[in-house]
Design a protein around this motif. Structure first.
Motif, short mmCIF file in Angstrom:
data_model
loop_
_atom_site.label_atom_id
_atom_site.label_comp_id
_atom_site.label_asym_id
_atom_site.label_seq_id
_atom_site.Cartn_x
_atom_site.Cartn_y
_atom_site.Cartn_z
N CYS A 1 -4.78 4.71 0.46
CA CYS A 1 -3.62 3.84 0.69
C CYS A 1 -2.88 4.23 1.98
N CYS A 2 -2.75 5.53 2.23
CA CYS A 2 -2.09 5.98 3.46
C CYS A 2 -2.91 5.57 4.69
N ASN B 1 0.34 9.32 -5.79
CA ASN B 1 0.83 10.68 -5.58
C ASN B 1 1.54 11.19 -6.84
N SER C 1 0.57 4.13 -2.75
CA SER C 1 0.45 5.53 -2.32
C SER C 1 1.42 6.41 -3.10
N SER D 1 -1.48 13.28 3.20
CA SER D 1 -2.55 12.90 2.25
C SER D 1 -3.87 13.58 2.62
N ASN E 1 -4.48 7.97 -3.11
CA ASN E 1 -3.31 8.12 -2.24
C ASN E 1 -3.75 8.16 -0.78
N TYR E 2 -4.77 8.93 -0.49
CA TYR E 2 -5.31 9.04 0.88
C TYR E 2 -5.77 7.67 1.38
N TYR F 1 0.82 -1.22 0.00
CA TYR F 1 0.00 0.00 0.00
C TYR F 1 0.85 1.26 0.00
#
Length: 488
Positions: free
Chosen positions: A245-246, A234, A230, A277, A242-243, A226
């Motif tokens: 995954c973070c 990005n 991310s 994120s 991205n958010y 992940y």
């Protein structure tokens, strides 16, 4: 900062006590020079070699001071290894493997078999798959020489399956790790190659088998999977993914910490990436919760504490500037000054640039214009760095805002030209930046307050209708907030 200073100041009180006992056992006769040097460095707030040389000018070891420091450093490492043999789970597992080797070498086969089972279980729990493969090598040798277990194909098949599984999990982790590293290197090329080329290169990196589905075999592989996605999202500016995954990385890391309590894992990077994120997708509901987790994290070493503080300062400034809570933001400016500036502690260039750009912005909104220029001086006067390009570019726009507030608008056209040159140099001269520069020059020539307010309102409206990227533009929400204030 000196390595030996950092190492000594990272020790816990119990580790320091243990070292003193260890050193007394190691040094010859009554020689306590190394303990004296240890105590002297331990008592320093900042490393000062000249002060140490002066203090020990009458001691013979000062003639070969580098040798003395290196010997002390080696002694410290050996004492820490001895002290932490049972505290670091990896050392414990590797020591268990060594015990298996000793027992097998001494012919204590039944004891070796019991140790093999315990070592494999603990290594599997904590994901040390290479140790499992090493243990399996001994296990297969003992089995093949009729020294352990019943000699059946079923038992051997189980041993083989364990080896294949350990190898497969380790291989997946390595492959996903390679993806992560390649994407990290691609990030460094932002602003130096065309966006289309960057995206194409990123697409090629993730187009491999290990990235086609989430690995379910280990926490480390899932986390790196992940984290890699991310980075990819990005790079292609898909900030919602991205958010997600973070957020997933945080959940995986926190579950891993619960399942592997002896691992002593550091979650700071996960928290930091998640907070960055949050800004990029303008989602703030979980922000303060994780910001406080960073602030309250008990850092085990000086280096980790430095990372904790620069993560906290960067994210805290981002958050309170977003809320336009300039009093809270100013508290973080003071924390940054006390922790980093006053103690002359070095930190990563990208964090320094972002934080000091933000510190100046806080002072600007608090109408402390000289203080704002103090924070921006390095960014404005030094050659541009190949990190935090958007922050370096944004400071050029902030400077124009400052001169507007101080009504020194006769140099606005010059500032606009300087900014345009810099923005083009770092590939951040786009429509929002062009509009802002032209608008500020035009406003500086207006004489009546009513016309100025109308011009600010028009510029704010125009910019508010254009999509602005956090990393892809020098224009940002803080500049827009200032323009909005000028319309009041």
């Amino acid at each position: 900062m000196s390595s030996i200073f950092s190492l000594i100041h990272s020790l816990t009180p119990s580790e320091k006590r243990y070292f003193k006992l260890y050193a007394q056992r190691q040094v010859q006769g009554r020689n306590t020079n190394y303990l004296k040097l240890f105590e002297a460095i331990n008592n320093q707030e900042n490393f000062d070699e000249d002060e140490l040389l002066k203090k020990f000018r009458r001691e013979t070891f000062v003639k070969q001071f580098s040798v003395a420091k290196n010997y002390l450093f080696t002694m410290l490492l050996k004492s820490l290894q001895e002290y932490n043999e049972d505290n670091f789970i990896e050392w414990k597992i590797r020591n268990m493997f060594l015990q298996v080797k000793i027992l097998a070498g001494k012919g204590l086969d039944a004891d070796a078999a019991r140790h093999i089972k315990k070592t494999k279980e603990l290594a599997m729990q904590y994901e040390y798959y290479y140790v499992i493969m090493d243990v399996l090598h001994i296990e297969k040798y003992l089995f093949g020489n009729f020294r352990i277990y019943r000699q059946t194909s079923e038992i051997f098949a189980a041993i083989v399956d364990e080896g294949l599984l350990a190898f497969k999990i380790a291989a997946v982790y390595n492959e996903v790790g390679y993806v992560w590293h390649y994407l990290t290197l691609l990030e460094l090329e932002i602003g130096t190659i065309e966006i289309a080329t960057l995206k194409a290169n990123a697409e090629q990196v993730v187009n491999v088998d290990c990235m086609k589905e989430e690995p379910h075999t280990s926490y480390n592989s899932k986390f790196r999977y992940y984290a890699s996605w991310s980075l990819y999202y990005n790079l292609i500016n898909d900030q919602q993914n991205n958010y997600e995954c973070c957020r997933r990385c945080i959940l995986i890391r926190e579950e891993q910490i619960a399942k592997q309590p002896l691992q002593k894992m550091d979650p700071l990077a996960s928290y930091y990436n998640f907070l960055i994120s949050c800004e990029k997708v303008d989602q703030w509901e979980k922000f303060e919760y994780y910001l406080l987790k960073i602030k309250r994290y008990e850092a085990p070493t000086i280096e980790v504490n430095i990372r904790r503080m620069h993560n906290y300062c960067r994210c805290g400034l981002m958050y309170y500037l977003h809320l336009q809570d300039y009093d809270k933001a100013n508290e973080i400016v003071n924390e940054y000054r006390t922790f980093f500036v006053d103690k002359k502690i070095q930190l990563r260039k990208d964090f320094k640039i972002y934080i000091e750009a933000a510190c100046g912005l806080v002072c600007f909104f608090n109408k402390q214009y000289k203080e704002a220029l103090y924070w921006w001086s390095d960014i404005l006067n030094k050659a541009p760095e190949q990190v935090e390009l958007s922050s370096q570019a944004a400071v050029r726009l902030y400077l124009m805002m400052l001169h507007c507030e101080e009504e020194t608008t006769e140099i606005m056209e010059y500032l606009a030209q300087q900014s345009k040159t810099f923005l083009k140099q770092v590939a951040l001269y786009h429509e929002p930046e062009s509009l802002f520069l032209k608008g500020m020059v035009a406003i500086s020539a207006i004489n009546t307050q009513k016309e100025k307010i109308a011009a600010f309102a028009k510029l704010h409206q125009q910019l508010n209708e254009i999509p602005i990227s956090i990393s892809g533009n020098a224009m940002n929400r803080f500049t827009l907030n200032w323009l909005k204030q000028k319309t009041a």
